[in-house]
Design an enzyme around this catalytic site. Structure first.
Site, PDB file in Angstrom:
ATOM      1  N   ALA A  12       0.834  -1.211   0.000  1.00 55.70           N
ATOM      2  CA  ALA A  12       0.000   0.000   0.000  1.00 55.70           C
ATOM      3  C   ALA A  12       0.863   1.254   0.000  1.00 55.70           C
ATOM      4  O   ALA A  12       0.571   2.230  -0.698  1.00 55.70           O
ATOM      5  CB  ALA A  12      -0.942  -0.007   1.205  1.00 55.70           C
ATOM      6  N   ASP A  13       1.927   1.244   0.780  1.00 57.28           N
ATOM      7  CA  ASP A  13       2.822   2.402   0.831  1.00 57.28           C
ATOM      8  C   ASP A  13       3.494   2.642  -0.517  1.00 57.28           C
ATOM      9  O   ASP A  13       3.591   3.783  -0.980  1.00 57.28           O
ATOM     10  CB  ASP A  13       3.896   2.178   1.896  1.00 57.28           C
ATOM     11  CG  ASP A  13       3.349   2.276   3.300  1.00 57.28           C
ATOM     12  OD1 ASP A  13       3.541   3.328   3.933  1.00 57.28           O
ATOM     13  OD2 ASP A  13       2.723   1.318   3.769  1.00 57.28           O
TER      14      ASP A  13
END
Length: 411
Positions: free
Chosen positions: A177-178
């Site tokens: 996600a990052d």
């Protein structure tokens, strides 16, 4: 003799296409650091504002070495400030006044509490592009929640799709996600910067939660659900869009991945493994039917591959023009001829490791390439060079003595 990646030296004099772009980076951990790495690799002056104990990414150590920091913070400068102090926050405002981009990843509302709201920053620098990274966005019911990527990888639907049907949902084994948010943010920053520099516009604020980018790359799940009423099941390495597509074990205990997502490639696979009659078989004649009968099809292909070792399979399918490749781990990758010849893995000088294996500047631009200028900085390494001219010698020494400016301290 073990194969080694190409050694690359730092060139502090190198200039990239983003030379002259100043970035003030208040972010922590992964998303912000990957985003600003892209800017730094292409020549931007990225000033990491770290607390006295350093960015939390520094705590991701292996045998005491800050490997994640070294990989994601090359080409950057470090200023260590106590942002709990009025003087520390004033320095940020002063740096932002001459910056083109500011990146932060505090929980929504914290920047405002520090007196560094977008409105206040834009009042001094109307052309400033502000990137606000969070888990869930600057508004909405979850704006107060911590923005850990794990929660987003579960909430977005990724984990529910990942893994095998008879097992638990599987989170990614890395900060997916990052990383997705960082790369989306990098593109958005370039759009906002173009608006300022080319179109004569003003700065703006980019609301960049981790949720939106990851959800967007999961594809037409909502549309598919509306049409079918079904929820996508976990199917391991098989695809629900095309078949054959899976990983298969070889005779010598290795694995290969095979994808035949076009009709022509699927037919070629069946012919080359000696089963041309399956091309006309109703169960395998079309992609829709191959997906429906994927388990049986995998059994046929898997049986062929299992009877041969890795090298034999790769040579056979490569000569047949079939899209197949090995499933490698990092021990194999660092010795792989393709990776080393292409210099997808390089070694750069490092005080602790001697040579640090890492990725080069990505992507490669033919006309305006990025460059390796400097190693990742120590905490507060650039305090004096950046802040003395800004504050003056007397004020600089005073704020160092008070602790507002720090030389770094152990966690």
């Amino acid at each position: 003799m073990a194969k080694r990646p190409a050694k690359k030296a730092f060139d502090p004099t190198a200039r990239g296409p983003l030379a002259g772009v100043r970035v003030v980076d208040l972010s922590r951990l992964v998303a912000g650091n990957i985003l600003t790495l892209q800017l730094a690799d292409f020549g931007a002056e990225v000033i990491k504002i770290e607390p006295p104990e350093g960015d939390t990414l520094r705590s991701w150590r292996v045998k005491g070495v800050e490997t994640a920091w070294k990989v994601y913070s090359r080409n950057k400068k470090s200023v260590a400030l106590d942002l709990r102090s009025d003087a520390g926050r004033k320095i940020v405002r002063d740096l932002a006044a001459s910056a083109h981009i500011l990146v932060e990843s505090f929980r929504p509302g914290v920047l405002e509490d520090m007196g560094l709201s977008p409105a206040e920053l834009h009042a001094r620098n109307p052309k400033l592009v502000i990137v606000r990274i969070s888990g869930w966005g600057q508004d909405g019911r979850f704006r107060h929640k911590p923005g850990f990527g794990t929660l987003i990888e579960g909430y977005s639907g990724f984990a529910s799709m990942n893994g095998f049907e008879d097992r638990e949902p599987v989170l990614p084994p890395m900060y997916l996600a990052d990383a997705m948010a960082a790369l989306y943010g990098y593109g958005a920053v370039m759009v906002a910067l173009r608006e300022v520099e080319v179109n004569g516009g003003t700065g703006q604020t980019l609301d960049l939660p981790l949720f939106d980018p990851l959800f967007s790359v999961l594809g037409p799940q909502a549309a598919n659900h509306k049409l079918t009423g079904e929820v996508k099941v976990r199917s391991g390495s098989r695809s629900t869009n095309a078949a054959p597509r899976n990983v298969y074990e070889t005779k010598d205990g290795h694995w290969v991945c095979l994808s035949a997502s076009t009709q022509g490639m699927a037919e070629r696979v069946l012919v080359k493994i000696g089963r041309p009659e399956l091309v006309k078989d109703p169960k395998f004649a079309t992609n829709i039917e191959r997906v429906k009968n994927g388990i049986e099809l995998d059994g046929i292909i898997g049986g062929f591959i299992k009877a041969r070792d890795l090298a034999t399979n790769l040579k056979f399918f490569d000569e047949a023009g079939v899209t197949i490749g090995p499933v490698y781990d990092i021990a194999q990758i660092v010795q792989d001829d393709y990776v080393l010849e292409r210099e997808a893995l390089i070694e750069i000088p490092d005080e602790e490791m001697g040579d640090l294996p890492t990725h080069p500047v990505v992507p490669r631009l033919s006309g305006t390439p990025g460059a390796l200028r400097t190693a990742a900085p120590k905490v507060g390494e650039h305090n004096e060079a950046l802040l003395k001219p800004l504050l003056g010698v007397g004020e600089y020494d005073k704020l160092c003595a008070s602790g507002a400016i720090s030389k770094g301290k152990k966690k």
